[in-house]
Design a protein around this motif. Sequence first.
Motif, short mmCIF file in Angstrom:
data_model
loop_
_atom_site.label_atom_id
_atom_site.label_comp_id
_atom_site.label_asym_id
_atom_site.label_seq_id
_atom_site.Cartn_x
_atom_site.Cartn_y
_atom_site.Cartn_z
N TYR A 68 5.96 12.00 -1.43
CA TYR A 68 6.22 10.30 -1.30
C TYR A 68 7.86 10.16 -1.04
CZ TYR A 68 1.33 10.00 -2.67
OH TYR A 68 0.14 10.20 -2.71
N TYR A 100 -2.27 11.96 -10.41
CA TYR A 100 -3.53 11.89 -9.52
C TYR A 100 -4.04 10.59 -9.64
CZ TYR A 100 -2.68 16.90 -8.64
OH TYR A 100 -2.23 18.18 -8.38
N ARG A 118 -6.93 -2.75 -11.38
CA ARG A 118 -6.55 -2.41 -9.66
C ARG A 118 -5.46 -3.60 -9.34
NH1 ARG A 118 -12.26 -0.78 -6.86
NH2 ARG A 118 -12.77 0.77 -8.32
N GLY A 128 0.74 -0.95 -0.06
CA GLY A 128 0.10 0.12 -0.09
C GLY A 128 0.78 1.37 -0.03
N SER A 129 2.38 1.07 -0.20
CA SER A 129 3.08 2.10 -0.30
C SER A 129 3.01 3.00 -1.74
CB SER A 129 4.51 2.06 0.31
OG SER A 129 5.01 0.88 -0.48
N GLU A 177 -2.32 8.27 -7.63
CA GLU A 177 -2.50 8.35 -6.26
C GLU A 177 -3.97 7.74 -6.00
OE1 GLU A 177 -0.70 12.20 -4.34
OE2 GLU A 177 -2.31 12.73 -5.61
N GLU A 178 -4.91 7.99 -6.81
CA GLU A 178 -6.13 7.49 -6.37
C GLU A 178 -6.04 5.85 -6.48
OE1 GLU A 178 -10.04 7.21 -5.50
OE2 GLU A 178 -8.74 8.88 -5.54
N ASN A 197 -3.35 4.19 -5.63
CA ASN A 197 -2.61 3.84 -4.16
C ASN A 197 -3.86 4.18 -3.06
OD1 ASN A 197 -0.98 5.53 -2.05
ND2 ASN A 197 -0.25 3.52 -2.55
N ARG A 198 -4.44 4.87 -3.31
CA ARG A 198 -5.53 4.82 -2.10
C ARG A 198 -6.57 3.68 -1.84
NH1 ARG A 198 -5.19 10.75 -2.70
NH2 ARG A 198 -6.67 10.61 -4.59
N MET A 199 -6.50 3.18 -2.92
CA MET A 199 -7.59 1.73 -3.02
C MET A 199 -6.68 0.64 -2.37
SD MET A 199 -10.02 2.40 -6.25
CE MET A 199 -8.84 2.79 -7.42
#
Length: 217
Positions: free
Chosen positions: A197, A170, A147, A20-21, A173-174, A176-178
């Motif tokens: 980061y 971006y 994903r 998740g990094s 990033e999205e 990564n947030r998932m």
Amino acid sequence: MRFRDGPTVLEEVSFFLQSGSFHFLTGPSGAGKSTLLKIIYLGLKPTSGRVRLFDRDVAGIARAELPALRRKIGVVFQDFRLLGHLSVLDNVALPLRIAGAKEALIRRHVPELLDWVGLGEHVNALPATLSGGQQQRVAIARAVIGRPKLLLADEPTGNVDDQIAMRLLYLFEELNRMGTTVMIATHNQGLVDRFSYPQLHLRGGRLIGPGGDSAAA
């Protein structure tokens, strides 16, 4: 890591990516960034050392298991590797179809993603009719559509302007947030500095710390 009798490309490179990094892999051209990514996505076998993916030692994985392992990894290649006989939509949909996704889901999600990267009007186009920057965005959309658990991107903003580059980051990033672990290789330090980061910096095939010393991460 070396190629046949040539010079060493990577040496004493050791790091751990937390699930998740988000990391940037930086360094000048020729530092070994692409080679390191190839080793991680199993495109190259290291001449020494070991690679662990998803808590498994790659050396102990049977050949028959490798395709399933690779499907957990999304890769944005520098040379795009789009299939010339397939439309933009079908190129992006390929990972979903390989995974057995229903066609209704594909027809809903792929156009949405292509709209987001500014290619909504090109869903039926063939790659050869697109500019280099457009092909790059198709390659990125294909890499993220499923994903993946791990996303590796090799100079993903090299053929686009700053506005599109920021939009693509971006998108990463999205993802990564998932929950996707992200590593982006780039020599565009100005772009990297806009984000907070952590960076893994390669110089001469070695990981270099902030003070210029060899470092392990």
